[in-house]
Design a protein around this motif. Sequence first.
Motif, PDB file in Angstrom:
ATOM      1  N   ALA A  75       1.355  -1.020  -0.455  1.00  0.00           N
ATOM      2  CA  ALA A  75       0.128  -0.153  -0.067  1.00  0.00           C
ATOM      3  C   ALA A  75       0.484   1.272   0.024  1.00  0.00           C
ATOM      4  O   ALA A  75       0.710   2.094  -0.253  1.00  0.00           O
ATOM      5  CB  ALA A  75      -0.797  -0.293   0.852  1.00  0.00           C
ATOM      6  N   THR A  76       2.027   1.262   0.811  1.00  0.00           N
ATOM      7  CA  THR A  76       2.939   2.738   0.744  1.00  0.00           C
ATOM      8  C   THR A  76       3.753   2.890  -0.683  1.00  0.00           C
ATOM      9  O   THR A  76       4.049   3.762  -1.388  1.00  0.00           O
ATOM     10  CB  THR A  76       4.105   2.444   1.882  1.00  0.00           C
ATOM     11  OG1 THR A  76       2.800   1.862   3.235  1.00  0.00           O
ATOM     12  CG2 THR A  76       4.477   3.037   2.562  1.00  0.00           C
ATOM     13  N   ALA A  77       3.719   1.083  -1.018  1.00  0.00           N
ATOM     14  CA  ALA A  77       4.570   1.731  -2.755  1.00  0.00           C
ATOM     15  C   ALA A  77       3.316   2.244  -3.333  1.00  0.00           C
ATOM     16  O   ALA A  77       3.964   2.918  -4.385  1.00  0.00           O
ATOM     17  CB  ALA A  77       4.809   0.059  -2.999  1.00  0.00           C
ATOM     18  N   GLN A  78       2.350   1.898  -3.488  1.00  0.00           N
ATOM     19  CA  GLN A  78       1.392   2.437  -4.151  1.00  0.00           C
ATOM     20  C   GLN A  78       1.403   4.103  -4.079  1.00  0.00           C
ATOM     21  O   GLN A  78       1.406   4.459  -5.633  1.00  0.00           O
ATOM     22  CB  GLN A  78       0.088   1.883  -3.730  1.00  0.00           C
ATOM     23  CG  GLN A  78      -0.095   0.272  -4.052  1.00  0.00           C
ATOM     24  CD  GLN A  78       0.222   0.284  -5.201  1.00  0.00           C
ATOM     25  OE1 GLN A  78       0.437   0.609  -6.027  1.00  0.00           O
ATOM     26  NE2 GLN A  78      -0.633  -1.652  -6.015  1.00  0.00           N
ATOM     27  N   LEU A  79       1.336   4.663  -3.304  1.00  0.00           N
ATOM     28  CA  LEU A  79       1.380   5.839  -2.912  1.00  0.00           C
ATOM     29  C   LEU A  79       2.646   6.635  -3.438  1.00  0.00           C
ATOM     30  O   LEU A  79       2.240   7.553  -4.342  1.00  0.00           O
ATOM     31  CB  LEU A  79       0.810   6.308  -1.346  1.00  0.00           C
ATOM     32  CG  LEU A  79      -0.231   6.084  -1.075  1.00  0.00           C
ATOM     33  CD1 LEU A  79      -0.700   5.926   0.442  1.00  0.00           C
ATOM     34  CD2 LEU A  79      -1.391   6.674  -1.732  1.00  0.00           C
TER      35      LEU A  79
END
Length: 487
Positions: free
Chosen positions: A304-308
Amino acid sequence: MAATKDEKVENGSSQSPDPSVLETAGPAINEKSLLRKIDLHLLPAVGILYLLSFLDRSNVGNARIEGLLDDLHMTGDHYLNGLTLYFVGYVLFEIPCNIILKKTSPKIWLPSLTIVWGIVSTLMGIVNNEAGFLAARFFLGVAEAGLFPGVTYYFSMWYKRKERQYRVALFFSAASLAGAFGGALAYGIGRLKGTVWANGWRWIFILEGIATVVVAATAFLFVYNYPGTSKFLTEDERKFVHQRLAADSDATHEEKFSWAAVRSALGDPKCWLYGLTFHTMSLPLYTLSLFLPTIIKNLGYQAATAQLLTVPPYAFAFGTTIAVAVVSERLAKRAVFIAGSSVFAAIGYALLLGNTDPVARPGVSYTAVFFAAGGIYPATALVLSWPTINVSGQTKRAIATAMQISIGNLGAVIGTQLYRTNDGPRFVLGHSFALGYLVANAVVVTVLGVVLKRENRRRELIAEEIKDVGGVSDWEGDVDPRWRFEY
């Protein structure tokens, strides 16, 4: 005065036609206001379609880190085959798609393509095995093949030569916006994990694909044909557009499709060089857009952090694309800005390769991604606008733009196999190829610039440059010695 004219010819710029010529269509028409009106009717429409196109081709990178491989029982390397097949379909159908566009119309062809790839993208969300995934990726490439070369040709029928690069750059900047939106959307859609399916990757394809179909269905209402039949222009405005294009390019010629023009494009070394300029950009462009979520996740971040974290580099790329295009257009310089942007991106890959422990020093690699994105996107935008400026002859230009993207995307085919599962977190092979291709791009662009400059000088000794191309009955296209190239 003669020296000034020679300087303008030598640096590849094209003079604007005499304003008095343009006023004959109707003195009450303001050219700048009309140009803004054309921009407002054309650019948002095709820009939205390209944003959806780039989103639907690159969201597979977001889906990968949301459980796609596990659910389809694929290895990471087999997943790469799906990425490759997309570009196989894309390359094979570029030129046929532009031939169809020349025989039909943008209003019908562009929205129809969008509906087809939206359906394919949606269906990708319900595949249950590797074979289904591979087939869907191939047909997605086939369906998307006609959009970009079609739109660049479309612009050449509306805008003067000196106006096209900025419009192509604005259009292409939708790709960086798609990257930014894609990361944010994937973060939100990924939270549907557990709704119907255990993982959220299917919803990425389904929801974004349905959105594409809905927008495409309305696109029949807001995509226009060519100036002579577009209803948003008044009769005086149509005459005005006709005169300003006639004073600058071949867009007003009543040219029928001919196989001789196809052969002319295929036999022109410059058309192959335009293809090579994009070939050396497409590998870094598509490896970045397809693998950025994976690269960032391998720095030690959760999915999820990588997506952002994919959002800021793309936002930066959007800004550099517009800025470089504006300055390049104002200075009438192409090659130096393409090569400079490639070198800027190469610095990013040098930093990625030089960071021997990306997990311990993720900030270095993340900063490098900004360099990579900030150079790749403006260089690509300028490269893709080059043949629309320099190739004269409507059919030849349509084929040349399709050739450029076909040849170019062979680089993407190679690139899809470079970021292997076990290569993280450094990805030395992939980053090395991208660095090498960017350096090669700077070299190829420089060579092409020199070729065009020498050709202009050779032609100066044969015939004086002609501006009013539309008024010439014996016009032979860019082989005519009265035509000058921009570099």
